[in-house]
Write a protein that holds these residues in place. Sequence first.
Motif, PDB file in Angstrom:
ATOM      1  N   ILE A 238       0.834  -1.206   0.000  1.00 12.04           N
ATOM      2  CA  ILE A 238       0.000   0.000   0.000  1.00 12.04           C
ATOM      3  C   ILE A 238       0.870   1.258   0.000  1.00 12.04           C
ATOM      4  O   ILE A 238       0.577   2.235  -0.705  1.00 12.04           O
ATOM      5  CB  ILE A 238      -0.953  -0.011   1.207  1.00 12.04           C
ATOM      6  N   ARG A 239       1.959   1.242   0.780  1.00 12.83           N
ATOM      7  CA  ARG A 239       2.874   2.396   0.775  1.00 12.83           C
ATOM      8  C   ARG A 239       3.437   2.639  -0.621  1.00 12.83           C
ATOM      9  O   ARG A 239       3.514   3.775  -1.091  1.00 12.83           O
ATOM     10  CB  ARG A 239       4.008   2.169   1.769  1.00 12.83           C
ATOM     11  N   GLN A 240       3.826   1.548  -1.298  1.00 15.91           N
ATOM     12  CA  GLN A 240       4.379   1.685  -2.652  1.00 15.91           C
ATOM     13  C   GLN A 240       3.327   2.179  -3.625  1.00 15.91           C
ATOM     14  O   GLN A 240       3.619   3.005  -4.500  1.00 15.91           O
ATOM     15  CB  GLN A 240       4.952   0.339  -3.101  1.00 15.91           C
ATOM     16  N   ALA A 241       2.104   1.694  -3.481  1.00 14.75           N
ATOM     17  CA  ALA A 241       1.029   2.135  -4.373  1.00 14.75           C
ATOM     18  C   ALA A 241       0.736   3.630  -4.164  1.00 14.75           C
ATOM     19  O   ALA A 241       0.509   4.374  -5.131  1.00 14.75           O
ATOM     20  CB  ALA A 241      -0.223   1.296  -4.139  1.00 14.75           C
ATOM     21  N   ALA A 243       2.828   5.856  -3.147  1.00 15.21           N
ATOM     22  CA  ALA A 243       3.946   6.625  -3.707  1.00 15.21           C
ATOM     23  C   ALA A 243       3.819   6.746  -5.220  1.00 15.21           C
ATOM     24  O   ALA A 243       4.115   7.803  -5.798  1.00 15.21           O
ATOM     25  CB  ALA A 243       5.262   5.969  -3.328  1.00 15.21           C
ATOM     26  N   ARG A 244       3.361   5.671  -5.861  1.00 18.05           N
ATOM     27  CA  ARG A 244       3.215   5.712  -7.337  1.00 18.05           C
ATOM     28  C   ARG A 244       2.110   6.652  -7.769  1.00 18.05           C
ATOM     29  O   ARG A 244       2.159   7.221  -8.859  1.00 18.05           O
ATOM     30  CB  ARG A 244       2.925   4.298  -7.856  1.00 18.05           C
ATOM     31  N   HIS A 245       1.098   6.809  -6.928  1.00  9.57           N
ATOM     32  CA  HIS A 245      -0.082   7.568  -7.336  1.00  9.57           C
ATOM     33  C   HIS A 245      -0.164   8.955  -6.682  1.00  9.57           C
ATOM     34  O   HIS A 245      -1.165   9.649  -6.833  1.00  9.57           O
ATOM     35  CB  HIS A 245      -1.354   6.785  -7.033  1.00  9.57           C
ATOM     36  N   SER A 246       0.878   9.330  -5.955  1.00  7.38           N
ATOM     37  CA  SER A 246       0.863  10.640  -5.292  1.00  7.38           C
ATOM     38  C   SER A 246       1.359  11.732  -6.256  1.00  7.38           C
ATOM     39  O   SER A 246       1.996  11.469  -7.248  1.00  7.38           O
ATOM     40  CB  SER A 246       1.726  10.603  -4.049  1.00  7.38           C
TER      41      SER A 246
END
Length: 246
Positions: A238-241, A243-246
């Motif tokens: 979730i943290r990686q997701a 970061a990708r969508h921020s």
Amino acid sequence: MTRYVAKERIGHVVSLVLDAPERRNSLSFDLLHELSKALTEDLEGATGIVISGSGGSFSAGADFRDLTGTSRDIDFDNAVERVAEAILSSRIPVVAALEGPCMGAGAHLALACDLRIAGDGSFLQIPAVRLGLLYSPRAIAWLADTFPRDSVRRLLLLGERFDAADALVAGLFSRVVPTGTALDRATQALATLSPDHLDALASTCELLNTLDSNQYNEATWQQRRKDLLDSPARAQAIRQAKARHS
């Protein structure tokens, strides 16, 4: 060392190649024994398994050198079913990459896989009745529970040969690709899965297998889902997701 099944790691994907091309990868007791071991050993960190055949064939079915033409051939059926069970109980996806003939017991094993990616020139057939045989009753019961009714009857009663396009329409093949590309396509599909998410992958495989066997327990699987939602791997994903969508 194996004689009839070539096992190789391609990234996080395990490739198992039926390797008896002089007999179109027909299934002997020795080959079945090797395949059963390969499906259950040395899989740590793997995200999927691809089963294919060498020499432009998946499998021509039973190796008639190992058959007696008597009731003792039930031993062969049992050996095939052990491999099918290893496929059906796998905690990672198993994909059959089909080129050329996929017949008899070879078709049974391909149908046990989670997906069948087939080259355009491949075909599937179980001609047991044409050989005076009643195919394994347990296998027939499983096929009847798993695949469309008319397709199973065409396959078993008529011994009909399904070319790739027909098998796709009949719900027996998952995808048809250009001839000669099935192994690459199957490997590429499994390569998209991350070893970081093996717990979720294994749980999803196990749940699908449980549903196939009509042993689903709602409370058990809701708890399994909750455990995964609270896992470190889920939090990191979730943290990686984010970061990708921020």
